[in-house]
Design a protein around this motif. Sequence first.
Motif, short mmCIF file in Angstrom:
data_model
loop_
_atom_site.label_atom_id
_atom_site.label_comp_id
_atom_site.label_asym_id
_atom_site.label_seq_id
_atom_site.Cartn_x
_atom_site.Cartn_y
_atom_site.Cartn_z
N ILE A 266 0.85 -1.19 0.00
CA ILE A 266 0.00 0.00 0.00
C ILE A 266 0.89 1.24 0.00
O ILE A 266 1.81 1.35 0.80
CB ILE A 266 -0.91 0.03 1.24
CG1 ILE A 266 -1.75 -1.25 1.32
CG2 ILE A 266 -1.82 1.26 1.22
CD1 ILE A 266 -2.47 -1.41 2.62
N GLY A 267 0.62 2.17 -0.90
CA GLY A 267 1.40 3.40 -0.95
C GLY A 267 2.48 3.40 -1.99
O GLY A 267 3.22 4.38 -2.14
N LYS A 268 2.62 2.29 -2.73
CA LYS A 268 3.58 2.22 -3.83
C LYS A 268 2.91 2.75 -5.10
O LYS A 268 1.73 2.53 -5.34
CB LYS A 268 4.04 0.78 -4.05
CG LYS A 268 4.89 0.22 -2.92
CD LYS A 268 6.32 0.73 -3.01
CE LYS A 268 7.24 0.00 -2.06
NZ LYS A 268 8.64 0.42 -2.18
N ASP A 269 3.69 3.43 -5.94
CA ASP A 269 3.12 4.07 -7.12
C ASP A 269 2.92 3.11 -8.29
O ASP A 269 2.11 3.36 -9.17
CB ASP A 269 4.02 5.22 -7.58
CG ASP A 269 4.06 6.34 -6.55
OD1 ASP A 269 3.08 6.49 -5.81
OD2 ASP A 269 5.09 7.05 -6.50
N ILE A 270 3.68 2.02 -8.34
CA ILE A 270 3.67 1.15 -9.50
C ILE A 270 2.94 -0.16 -9.20
O ILE A 270 3.22 -0.81 -8.20
CB ILE A 270 5.11 0.83 -9.96
CG1 ILE A 270 5.85 2.12 -10.30
CG2 ILE A 270 5.11 -0.08 -11.18
CD1 ILE A 270 7.29 1.92 -10.70
N GLY A 271 2.00 -0.53 -10.09
CA GLY A 271 1.36 -1.83 -10.00
C GLY A 271 0.16 -1.85 -9.09
O GLY A 271 -0.11 -0.92 -8.33
N PRO A 272 -0.60 -2.97 -9.14
CA PRO A 272 -1.82 -3.11 -8.33
C PRO A 272 -1.57 -3.36 -6.86
O PRO A 272 -2.46 -3.25 -6.04
CB PRO A 272 -2.53 -4.30 -8.99
CG PRO A 272 -1.41 -5.11 -9.59
CD PRO A 272 -0.39 -4.12 -10.04
N GLY A 273 -0.36 -3.75 -6.49
CA GLY A 273 -0.03 -3.92 -5.08
C GLY A 273 0.10 -5.35 -4.62
O GLY A 273 0.87 -5.64 -3.70
N TRP A 274 -0.63 -6.29 -5.23
CA TRP A 274 -0.59 -7.67 -4.74
C TRP A 274 0.61 -8.42 -5.34
O TRP A 274 1.10 -8.11 -6.41
CB TRP A 274 -1.89 -8.39 -5.07
CG TRP A 274 -2.18 -8.54 -6.54
CD1 TRP A 274 -2.92 -7.68 -7.32
CD2 TRP A 274 -1.75 -9.60 -7.40
NE1 TRP A 274 -2.95 -8.13 -8.62
CE2 TRP A 274 -2.25 -9.31 -8.70
CE3 TRP A 274 -0.98 -10.74 -7.21
CZ2 TRP A 274 -2.01 -10.13 -9.80
CZ3 TRP A 274 -0.73 -11.56 -8.31
CH2 TRP A 274 -1.26 -11.26 -9.57
N THR A 275 1.06 -9.43 -4.61
CA THR A 275 2.15 -10.29 -5.04
C THR A 275 1.83 -11.73 -4.64
O THR A 275 1.01 -11.96 -3.75
CB THR A 275 3.49 -9.88 -4.40
OG1 THR A 275 3.37 -9.97 -2.97
CG2 THR A 275 3.86 -8.45 -4.77
#
Length: 309
Positions: A266-275
């Motif tokens: 959460i709070g990252k600019d790139i991608g949907p966030g899930w891994t």
Amino acid sequence: YLLLRTKNFNNIVGAKPMRKRLWSVLVIIISIIILGSVSYAAGPGTTGANFLKIGVGARAAAMGEAFTAVTDDSTSLYWNPAGLTRLEGRELSAIYNAWFEGIGQGYVSMGFPLLGGTLALGVNYVNMGDLEGRDESGNPTGTFKASDLDISVGFAGRLGKFLLGLSGGMLRSTVAADTKTAFLATLGTLVEINESFSVGVVAQNLGTKLGADSLPLILKVGLALELRSISMAIDIGKSQDTDLYYCLGLESWIGSMLALRAGYKIGKDIGPGWTAGVGFKASRFGLDYAYVPYGELGGTHRISLGIGF
């Protein structure tokens, strides 16, 4: 502080082990306050060597990079050097990251017991591939290459439930014929509250400037909880040129050979966030895979091989 020193409080908490835990937590809080103030020194887009923000290892990537208090292998040299103390013997890790836009990352590290602690060596290499050059008018000037190299060494030791680690090294950034160097260090701590719960704090990329640019100083605090075959973790991070971000991670072992992992950032600019990812372990050999999507840029694949000897 006065409360910690009072006789009545000592009677309440009982004994020295509890006081040691409290002082350890106090040290962590002070570290957060001091280093947190440093992390606000620059604004967005003001740092160099941003390849240092690309996390290493498929296990950590699959868990959303919530790894500050989890780390226990030779990649601790990158995530939190204090975790090197958890190595049970000598270990070699080899990692490849097929990043987007043809960018490739390789990382190799080795840790082994020495002088009552653990020593580790690591090499982090990123190849940007062939890039298209342009002049001031925007006309093509041909292609050029760009790469980054970070060589580091670290040492960690244990004092009861308190673990401390430090790594340092040199990085080199090359763009066409231009090469710049810098020196950097990472300081990390871990407090093992009990067999299931750990707290970690790390300050990454403390060092000199790379040319005119500062290194991407990152401060993180992490919590990890292990319940039988399930591990849960959370990291709160602050980079020098970004806002606060949060990482959540989950790992579940099926038997002793197969691990399923998932994470969310959460709070990252790139991608949907899930891994997501999986891990396999047999004897002293381990193989991990992670998939990390970056939205319109595409997905990335990370593979790690770990060997204990």
